[in-house]
Design a protein around this motif. Structure first.
Motif, short mmCIF file in Angstrom:
data_model
loop_
_atom_site.label_atom_id
_atom_site.label_comp_id
_atom_site.label_asym_id
_atom_site.label_seq_id
_atom_site.Cartn_x
_atom_site.Cartn_y
_atom_site.Cartn_z
N UNK A 131 0.99 -1.16 -0.03
CA UNK A 131 0.10 -0.12 0.11
C UNK A 131 0.96 1.25 -0.09
N UNK A 132 2.00 1.28 0.88
CA UNK A 132 2.67 2.44 0.66
C UNK A 132 3.38 2.52 -0.37
N UNK A 133 4.17 1.55 -1.12
CA UNK A 133 4.84 1.55 -2.24
C UNK A 133 3.97 2.06 -3.43
N UNK A 134 2.81 1.42 -3.59
CA UNK A 134 2.31 1.84 -4.76
C UNK A 134 1.63 3.41 -4.73
N UNK A 135 1.26 3.65 -3.55
CA UNK A 135 0.82 5.10 -3.64
C UNK A 135 1.90 6.27 -3.63
N UNK A 136 2.97 5.89 -3.04
CA UNK A 136 4.29 6.76 -3.24
C UNK A 136 4.63 7.02 -4.70
N UNK A 137 4.94 5.68 -5.07
CA UNK A 137 5.39 5.70 -6.69
C UNK A 137 4.50 5.79 -7.71
N UNK A 138 3.09 5.88 -7.25
CA UNK A 138 2.26 6.62 -8.27
C UNK A 138 1.90 7.74 -8.10
N UNK A 139 2.48 8.40 -7.10
CA UNK A 139 2.24 9.69 -6.36
C UNK A 139 0.78 10.12 -6.28
N UNK A 140 0.12 9.23 -5.96
CA UNK A 140 -1.42 9.23 -5.70
C UNK A 140 -1.93 8.61 -4.57
N UNK A 141 -3.11 9.27 -4.31
CA UNK A 141 -3.76 8.87 -2.85
C UNK A 141 -4.41 7.29 -3.25
N UNK A 142 -4.16 6.61 -2.13
CA UNK A 142 -4.52 5.38 -2.12
C UNK A 142 -5.83 5.17 -2.28
N UNK A 143 -6.34 4.18 -3.24
CA UNK A 143 -7.74 3.89 -3.66
C UNK A 143 -8.46 3.08 -2.70
N UNK A 144 -9.50 3.30 -1.95
CA UNK A 144 -10.19 2.56 -1.03
C UNK A 144 -9.41 2.41 0.25
N UNK A 145 -9.06 3.29 0.92
CA UNK A 145 -8.47 3.41 2.15
C UNK A 145 -8.94 2.29 3.08
N UNK A 146 -10.10 2.84 3.40
CA UNK A 146 -11.24 1.90 4.38
C UNK A 146 -11.19 0.65 4.05
N UNK A 147 -11.29 0.22 2.77
CA UNK A 147 -11.49 -1.19 2.22
C UNK A 147 -10.30 -2.08 2.61
N UNK A 148 -9.21 -1.23 2.26
CA UNK A 148 -7.71 -2.00 2.33
C UNK A 148 -7.58 -2.18 4.04
N UNK A 149 -7.95 -0.96 4.67
CA UNK A 149 -7.71 -1.45 6.26
C UNK A 149 -8.59 -2.36 6.62
#
Lengths: 216, 315, 536
Positions: C264-282
């Motif tokens: 989750x950290x890597x995809x968000x940082x290296x896409x420089x984009x807000x993580x999709x579906x934060x609560x769903x992942x949590x």
């Protein structure tokens, strides 16, 4: 060694911002630890249930060789020790250091008596040959595989006894820290946590006792 | 019935194999599709949205929800797995309902070979002989640790336990030889516990039953012994080329003095061979483990005689 | 031009004693890292030897007894000494307090004790190699494990001790996350890596004691013959399997959940984009933690357990796969309309998505009752778990190591060599393990020293793959060690990330922050801020 004994009365350790935070953390930590202990013993209780379901009559026959009087005495002793540990904590809550020491010592004495009683129970069984597993030589129990009951008896009470011993060491350490004035009416979280642990040790016995001594 | 096989699966040889394979291939295709979607996403997004030097370093889109999409990719996989569950369950039940006309063979697993007892009285080691197109029920137990009866071409497998019977069944759809493996780790010889299922026509099966009870007709004792050396699984633990395996080699053994585990000595003669077959723990050669199982009840006198002759012949 | 800060946690105090008696969670994390790398090396060498032996049928370099011990040790070392501690104890310890703006974990002394317990357990476990080895497989199934003359007690005692290390780490993390977050840092403002560590800690705390009691009973069985797993004494060997898998199935989620947190950290940082579906992942992490306790029987479909039990386990097994699938789609959706860079951590993140998807899908094969009957105890299972554990967790671990390497040491590694190593590892991994799906579905059983000739070509190919893998890891070791001495200083925030740890220096000071970090934005608010990379 890096300094961590930052806390005197009212002073939290360096990584906590307030003493209340430290108290809450210690208590939460102990509750989680108790949960792990419940799961540990849970495995043994499961083994008990399975083997009792498979050998119901043998269990009843075998358990008759347990001394209900001594078992009851031990139950009373442990419950009393839970009372004394509560009184120790209450005393520290009121800032009464000497009373705390008194009740902690009382708890230790009761715990020691518990272990002495267990020693007598165990040695009687060794004498009769009611030993776990391949060392079982007793012939007086009717039913298949009577050694199973004693294997389970020794596993459960043995593990419990080890926890009583561990609890005594913890309470002993609390005694030392109380004498050293590490606690006050504002901060006594480790004392409370140790008390919680001791209640669990008591509670496990309260389940063990009827399942082993009072069936049938 | 799939008799051609693919890269993933050998041709099936039982009635249930076809059904298992259908579900297997459904899973293969569904997985390829799912994986394809993920891979396509990775590659397409990776290329299309890659950071270029000319990009301004501005914030990206803050849209982090899409209810329709999220429901889609939650519900569709759920439906798919429920389908797979039901499908797998139904075949599994068929695997566990034994036809009542099935011929029952008693299977015994032990370290490290299989033995089979047929209702007609015959018994074999490592080779299960069955008629084609007839349901066969296997009643199985182990003499020591847990083993597992696995015939890949039939798509069947069931653990073989020491304290109770387990049951599986199959109906072979074609004649031939099919590998039988032990599929539960059982010690040094686990990977040598290989047998075979020999499926023959019905008439050949009856003939085999009659002949198989005695066996060795028209063969010299030495040839018969050589055949038994393989068919009774002696070769699993004893070589004939000088190598020490789990047990000592037979090559050049006859007539020699052998030191035993307990320090005593013995000359390897006919009586020693016979004793070691029937009471293998009595005189164990030094340097070897006392793990040989007894063949009491698995070999008759004629067979033991033939083995003695054969072992004598191995210089 | 970046420079290293003058004072940081590595040079604050010097000397062996300052490390062996440290209470700094970052140093403890590094101590764990050394242990874990050592364990990976030992487990890896064992793997290579196993694959070398399997190059051809019959004897290649060792006899059956030795082979059985090698695959057992490979499994036990990799699982208990490497993978279970890896992400939580090494990376989690290093990062968790920083990510929540704290100075340390709740119980620093317990943390140090956990490391010593880890080392003690490792010593007991590895001592068994010296005292006769263990040849039961890492699962120690009875009755074989109660009768074999190998050193089972030493190994199981070691694992029992290691279990406490795991439990105490989990306990520490739960209390830390509950009680020590920054003011204003609500649960929904936590990095997803923290949620992942939290869900993992719950499993560690609840499942590991059951392993403890199982191994204790096994030890008592061997030492005193108590007979509960021995059929000759009225016991049941299948009961052992139930006890064992009750822990060991949740254990695999201990292995994967932290890895998913890193992704989750890597995809968000290296896409420089807000993580999709934060609560769903949590929440999917919590769902996985919960359901993971209900599916252990899917390891036992052919054990002789009842059809009803098997059916229930199969159904629940399919359910536990759904949250993982949801995560994969969420990560993909995060990349949509992002600004993606292919630094090495991201390469590992992307290969995780690739490999974990394959691993997860093959889990579906194994959850289907009728298909599992054919695939159980074959190389298909071996391939499946290597795809999820190595293609999943290890890829995530390596991604995390590369991502936080500059933070830990202040220096950056060579991106050329790290890309080369990644490519070789990726190719070698697929060569080694995809082949094994085919071996398995064609009937090749597990734990086989010898095999029939028809399986030889695939085995040989798989063994060559393992050599390729080894080359990749050797290169990785070289450039990482080199970077410790010659790597360019990375600056505070080489990747332009938003979580708290990047607000302090690289390496950070002992107390983590000179000033407590201010919560001005969420951990993935790339739609509001575009932080600059301090490297290159």
């Amino acid at each position: 060694m890096e300094k961590d004994k930052g806390y005197g009365p009212g002073q939290p350790a360096h990584h906590f911002s307030e003493i209340e935070q430290q108290t809450e953390a210690v208590k939460l930590g102990m509750w989680i630890f108790l949960l792990t202990e419940i799961l540990l013993f849970g495995g043994l209780f499961t083994a008990y249930s399975v083997f009792r379901a498979w050998n119901p009559d043998m269990f009843i026959n075998a358990h008759k060789f347990l001394n209900v009087m001594l078992g009851t005495l031990n139950t009373v002793i442990l419950i009393s020790s839970s009372v004394t540990v509560v009184l120790a904590i209450r005393s520290m809550q009121l800032g009464r250091r000497e009373k705390t020491i008194f009740f902690l010592v009382a708890t230790l004495i009761l715990a020691a008596v518990f272990l002495v009683v267990k020693y007598f129970e165990y040695s009687h069984k060794f004498h009769l040959g009611q030993l776990p597993g391949k060392y079982y030589t007793f012939t007086g129990v009717e039913g298949t595989n009577p050694h199973i009951f004693f294997s389970i008896y020794f596993s459960m009470t043995g593990l419990h006894g080890l926890h009583v011993l561990a609890g005594m060491i913890a309470i002993g350490w609390m005694l030392v820290r109380t004498v050293r004035r590490n606690f006050s009416s504002e901060y006594y979280a480790p004392l409370e946590a140790t008390g919680l642990y001791w209640h669990l040790v008591d509670m496990i016995w309260i389940y063990l006792f009827p399942l082993l001594y009072l069936i049938g | 019935m799939d008799t051609t096989g693919t890269i993933f699966l050998t041709p099936g040889g039982s009635t249930i194999a076809g059904e298992v394979d259908s579900l297997f291939y459904f899973l293969v295709y569904a997985s390829i599709a799912m994986f394809g979607i993920v891979l396509a996403g990775l590659v397409y997004f990776g290329l299309r949205y890659r950071r270029r030097q000319t990009d301004a370093d501005t914030p990206t889109s803050g849209r982090a929800h899409n209810l329709k999409l999220e429901l889609l990719w939650s519900i569709i996989p759920t439906i798919l797995v429920v389908i797979v569950f039901i499908w797998g369950f139904r075949i599994y039940i068929k695997m566990h309902v034994v036809p009542h006309e099935a011929m029952e063979v008693k299977v015994t697993g032990q370290k490290w070979f299989w033995s089979f007892d047929y209702p007609q009285g015959a018994s074999t080691v490592n080779e299960l002989v069955v008629p084609v197109s007839k349901p066969i029920k296997l009643l199985m137990s182990s003499k020591d640790v847990i083993h597992s009866f696995f015939v890949p071409d039939f798509r069947i497998k069931m653990d073989v336990l020491p304290n109770r019977y387990t049951i599986t069944w199959f109906e072979a759809t074609r004649t031939g030889n099919f590998d039988l493996f032990c599929a539960e780790f059982c010690g040094d010889g686990h990977s040598d516990m290989i047998g075979k299922v020999r499926v023959v026509g019905e008439r050949e099966f009856s003939e085999w039953l009659e002949a198989g009870l005695s066996g060795g007709e028209g063969m010299t004792p030495e040839d018969f012994g050589a055949r038994l050396y393989v068919s009774k699984a002696c070769n699993t633990c004893h070589s004939i080329d000088g190598r020490s395996l789990v047990g000592p080699t037979f090559k050049g053994a006859f007539g020699t003095r052998r030191v035993l585990e307990d320090g005593g000595e013995v000359t390897i003669d006919e009586n020693y061979i016979r004793e070691s077959i029937l009471e293998p723990q009595a005189k164990v050669s030094a340097g070897f483990q006392p793990v040989m199982p007894t063949y009491q009840g698995l070999l008759n006198s004629r067979e033991i005689d033939a083995l003695v002759v054969y072992i004598k012949s191995l210089k | 031009m970046n420079t290293l800060p003058e004072n940081h946690y590595l040079n604050a105090r010097r000397g062996l004693k300052s490390w062996l008696f440290t209470l700094d969670h970052k140093r403890i994390g590094i101590l764990y890292l050394y242990g874990i790398i050592g364990a990976f090396f030992i487990g890896g060498v064992l793997a290579l030897l196993v694959r070398l032996e399997l190059f051809g049928p019959g004897r290649d370099i060792m006899d059956a007894k030795t082979y059985n011990q090698f695959f057992t040790l490979h499994g036990a070392v990799m699982i208990f000494l490497f993978i279970i501690p890896s992400i939580p104890a090494a990376l989690g310890n290093f990062l968790l307090p920083q990510m929540i703006g704290a100075k340390d974990v709740a119980f620093p002394r317990l943390n140090l004790a956990s490391w010593y317990i880890y080392i003690t357990g490792a010593v007991f476990a590895l001592y068994s190699i010296h005292s006769g080895g263990v040849d039961t497989g890492w699962t120690f199934y009875t009755p074989y494990s109660t009768e074999t003359t190998t050193s089972v007690i030493s190994m199981t005692l070691g694992i029992f001790i290691l279990g406490f290390s795991s439990i105490f780490t989990g306990l520490n993390f739960i209390v830390t996350i509950h009680k020590m977050r920054s003011p204003g840092q609500t649960w929904y403002k936590l990095p997803l890596f923290v949620w992942a560590l939290y869900a993992t800690a719950i499993i560690q705390v609840l499942a590991t004691p059951v392993l403890g009691i199982t191994l204790l009973l096994l030890i008592l069985e061997r030492a005193f013959g108590i007979g509960i797993f021995d059929p000759a004494m009225g016991g049941d060997p299948v009961l052992y399997q139930h006890f064992f898998w009750f822990y060991s199935h949740p254990a695999v989620y201990i292995m994967i959940l932290p890895g998913m947190g890193i992704i989750s950290e890597l995809i968000s940082v290296f896409s420089r984009k807000k993580i999709f579906g934060y609560k769903a992942i949590a929440f999917s992490s919590l769902a996985i933690a919960f359901v993971s306790f209900l599916v252990w029987g899917h390891h036992m479909f052919t054990s002789g357990q009842s059809e009803i039990a098997a059916t229930i386990f199969s159904f629940l097994t399919f359910l536990v796969g759904i949250p993982s699938g949801i995560k994969v789609f969420n990560w993909l959706a995060t990349m949509y309309k992002g600004r993606i860079s292919f630094d090495t951590p991201m390469l590992y993140g992307l290969s995780f998505l690739f490999l974990f998807t394959i691993g997860g899908l093959t889990g579906i094969f194994l959850g289907a009752l009728a298909v599992d009957v054919h695939l159980h105890d074959t190389y298909f299972v071996v391939a499946h778990f290597h795809y999820v554990m190595m293609g999943g967790t290890v890829m995530a671990f390596l991604g995390g190591i590369h991502f936080w390497w500059p933070k830990m040491w202040g220096r950056m590694f060579s991106s050329f060599w790290s890309t080369v190593a990644w490519a070789i590892v990726f190719v070698g991994f697929n060569m080694t393990f995809f082949t094994q799906f085919i071996l398995g579905s064609r009937g090749m059983p597990r734990r086989y020293y010898n095999y029939l000739d028809q399986y030889q070509p695939l085995h040989a190919f798989s063994s060559v793959g393992s050599l390729v893998l080894a080359v990749g890891f050797i290169i990785m070791g070289i450039y990482l060690v080199h970077s410790l001495f010659r790597g360019k200083p990375a600056g505070n925030n080489p990747w332009g990330a938003l979580t708290f740890e990047w607000q302090s220096t690289s390496p950070p000071p002992t107390e983590n922050f000179v000033k407590p970090p201010k919560l001005t934005h969420g951990p993935y608010d790339f739609d509001k801020i575009s932080p600059e990379r301090t490297f290159p």
